[in-house]
Scaffold this active site. Structure first.
Site, PDB file in Angstrom:
ATOM      1  N   SER A 166      -9.786   1.832   2.934  1.00  0.00           N
ATOM      2  CA  SER A 166      -8.905   2.600   2.095  1.00  0.00           C
ATOM      3  C   SER A 166      -7.910   1.753   1.300  1.00  0.00           C
ATOM      4  O   SER A 166      -7.336   2.244   0.320  1.00  0.00           O
ATOM      5  CB  SER A 166      -8.142   3.619   2.938  1.00  0.00           C
ATOM      6  N   SER A 222      -9.857  -0.771   7.037  1.00  0.00           N
ATOM      7  CA  SER A 222      -9.276  -0.588   5.701  1.00  0.00           C
ATOM      8  C   SER A 222      -8.581  -1.790   5.096  1.00  0.00           C
ATOM      9  O   SER A 222      -8.245  -1.765   3.917  1.00  0.00           O
ATOM     10  CB  SER A 222      -8.297   0.583   5.710  1.00  0.00           C
ATOM     11  N   LYS A 245       0.849  -1.194   0.000  1.00  0.00           N
ATOM     12  CA  LYS A 245       0.000   0.000   0.000  1.00  0.00           C
ATOM     13  C   LYS A 245       0.882   1.241   0.000  1.00  0.00           C
ATOM     14  O   LYS A 245       1.958   1.241   0.624  1.00  0.00           O
ATOM     15  CB  LYS A 245      -0.896  -0.037   1.251  1.00  0.00           C
TER      16      LYS A 245
HETATM   17  N1  GLN Z   1     -13.045   3.938   6.373  1.00  0.00           N
HETATM   18  C1  GLN Z   1     -12.528   4.331   7.658  1.00  0.00           C
HETATM   19  C2  GLN Z   1     -12.136   5.781   7.596  1.00  0.00           C
HETATM   20  O1  GLN Z   1     -12.435   6.387   6.643  1.00  0.00           O
HETATM   21  C3  GLN Z   1     -11.361   3.463   8.042  1.00  0.00           C
HETATM   22  C4  GLN Z   1     -10.140   3.802   7.302  1.00  0.00           C
HETATM   23  C5  GLN Z   1      -8.958   2.959   7.670  1.00  0.00           C
HETATM   24  O2  GLN Z   1      -9.077   1.908   8.287  1.00  0.00           O
HETATM   25  N2  GLN Z   1      -7.797   3.465   7.322  1.00  0.00           N
HETATM   26  O3  GLN Z   1     -11.552   6.322   8.469  1.00  0.00           O
END
Ligand code: GLN
Length: 485
Positions: free
Chosen positions: A154, A178, A79
């Site tokens: 994400s 994410s 990532k």
């Molecule tokens: N979707 C969640 C957020 O927007 C979690 C994101 C993540 O785990 N990095 O914060």
């Protein structure tokens, strides 16, 4: 997808070991696959072809000397919030578009040592804030199962890359879901390890008390292999757990007879009826495998987890992102004075969701509001953690949907942030409590993937692998490959 790109890590490893294939062949097959499907999928922010070919040569030399470990010569993606020395680490943000990391994250270093081959860096929501990759400052990633749908986020790039055969595995980061939510959306296996098990050194910080790095793979066996390589104490991360790392592959015993699995009812509130049906079948299967399922578990603080997360995560983010001022890192706007330059840098360098989080966080932390929001959220965090502790006195693991819906269409949720936030309602409590969670493919609704989440107490990765592996052996959903060509 050609044969080499549809393999798992362990299948590819067997071929490498028997000298039926070289790392160079494996790597080239993946680079070709990337060239073929990237115009449609867009899972990579950058492809590091030169590094990949050099590392593949090196891996082949090691293998010919008889030095082969489980990841030697295996092509992977990371990532794009994980630092790799000498390559771009953008976090899919304009702010870091041209930022070249001067050092390796601990996970990148460990994977390098293990002989893995870096194909490139995965697209994501900007600074890992989002659930669909629509917040990437560069481009959204498409779901390889249905190109008009989001891959989740994400870590949408990593999930799509694994599902489309553009790498044998990737690493994601999980602050509120994410890794697990995109794993569910793309029908792959995603593990959020216990907080402290994997070093965060060199992971660009979002919310430091919640962030964890974890494997995104085609099956549970591969997840255990990758976790083995990246887990363990690191003096460069002050929250790193100093305890021995077990042999995860040894925990993949098929038998789960007598294991106690709880079904917390709050996790099924507001879940799509179809998703509920898929989960019902999955739980039936676990019961057939000999697990004892208790359908009457309640974790009453669960409905508050999302609210707690959207106080704590933005609060921590607002502090972590203060460093992007155009002076030390990345993008710097031209302006007549230093003050104006900082202001313009942040105004032009951050996208709308990141700005929203910074504003939420600074508000929650401001004097007069601190006690009402931040302190209160910390107290509820303790309650949520205690409820899990109590539950794990009775159950080896809990089973829930990973996400309340299958992958949704582009644009469906961008106009309403709360709708988007609800996508992580089932994954966030795990980060709040700092415990472990895994998502595995559990079936499809009209061709769209659905994931099952297993949650366990801190450092219960062996238990989660054992249950998830038994489930995969009995069902085979993980063997289906995405149709993208
Ligand atoms: N979707 C969640 C957020 O927007 C979690 C994101 C993540 O785990 N990095 O914060």
């Amino acid at each position: 997808m050609n044969d080499l790109t549809s393999l798992t890590i362990h299948e590819a490893h067997d071929l490498l070991k028997q000298k039926k294939v070289s790392s160079l062949e494996l790597t080239k097959a993946h680079l070709e696959r990337i060239a073929a499907v990237e115009p449609k999928v867009k899972a990579y922010v950058s492809v590091t072809e030169e590094i990949a070919l050099a590392q593949a040569h090196e891996a082949d030399a090691r293998i010919s000397r008889g030095e082969i470990g489980p990841l030697t010569g295996i092509p992977m993606q990371l990532k794009d919030n994980l630092a790799v020395n000498g390559t771009r680490t953008t976090c899919s943000s304009k702010m870091l578009e041209n930022f070249v990391s001067p050092y390796d994250s601990t996970v990148a270093k460990r994977l390098k040592t293990a002989g893995a081959v870096l194909l490139g860096k995965g697209n994501m929501d900007e600074f890992a804030m989002g659930s669909s990759t629509e917040n990437s400052a560069f481009f959204p990633t498409k779901n390889p199962w249905a190109l008009d749908r989001v891959p989740g986020g994400s870590s949408g790039g990593p999930a799509a890359a694994v599902a489309a055969g553009e790498c044998l595995f990737s690493l994601g980061s999980d602050t509120g879901g994410s890794i697990r939510q995109p794993a569910s959306f793309c029908s792959i296996t995603g593990l959020k390890p216990t907080y402290g098990l994997v070093s965060r050194f060199g992971l660009v910080a979002f919310a430091s008390s919640l962030d964890q790095i974890g494997p995104m793979t085609k099956d549970v066996r591969d997840s255990a292999t990758v976790l083995q390589a990246i887990a363990g104490y690191d003096s460069m991360d002050s929250t790193s757990a100093n305890r021995p790392v077990p042999d995860y592959s040894a925990s993949l015993k098929d038998n789960i007879t007598g294991m106690k699995i709880g079904v917390p009812k709050e996790y099924f509130d507001g879940v799509d009826a179809d998703v509920g049906e898929v989960l019902k079948r999955a739980m039936g299967q676990l019961a057939q495998l000999g697990a004892i399922i208790d359908y009457n578990v309640s974790l009453p603080s669960t409905p508050y987890a999302l609210a707690v997360y959207y106080i704590l995560a933005p609060s921590e983010a607002s502090a972590n992102l203060a460093r992007y001022d155009g002076v030390k890192y990345g993008f710097s706007a031209n302006a007549p004075t230093m003050w104006h330059s900082m202001e313009q840098t942040r105004q032009q360098g951050f996208g709308p969701e990141v700005k929203r989080r910074i504003m939420l966080g600074t508000y929650a932390l401001s004097s007069g509001y601190y006690d009402a929001y931040y302190l209160k959220a910390q107290k509820v965090r303790t309650l949520i953690r205690r409820e899990f502790d109590e539950a794990f006195k009775k159950y080896d693991a809990l089973v829930t949907p990973t996400s309340p819906t299958p992958p949704f269409k582009f644009g469906d949720k961008v106009a309403d942030p709360v709708k988007m936030y609800l996508s992580d309602v089932d994954t966030i409590p795990v980060n709040i409590a700092g415990i472990a969670g895994i998502s595995v493919p559990a079936g499809f609704i009209e061709g769209l993937p659905v994931g099952m989440q297993l949650i366990g107490p801190s450092f219960s990765e062996e238990t989660l692998f054992r249950i998830a592996h038994a489930y995969q052996q009995a069902t085979g959903w993980h063997k289906l490959r995405a149709p993208v060509q």
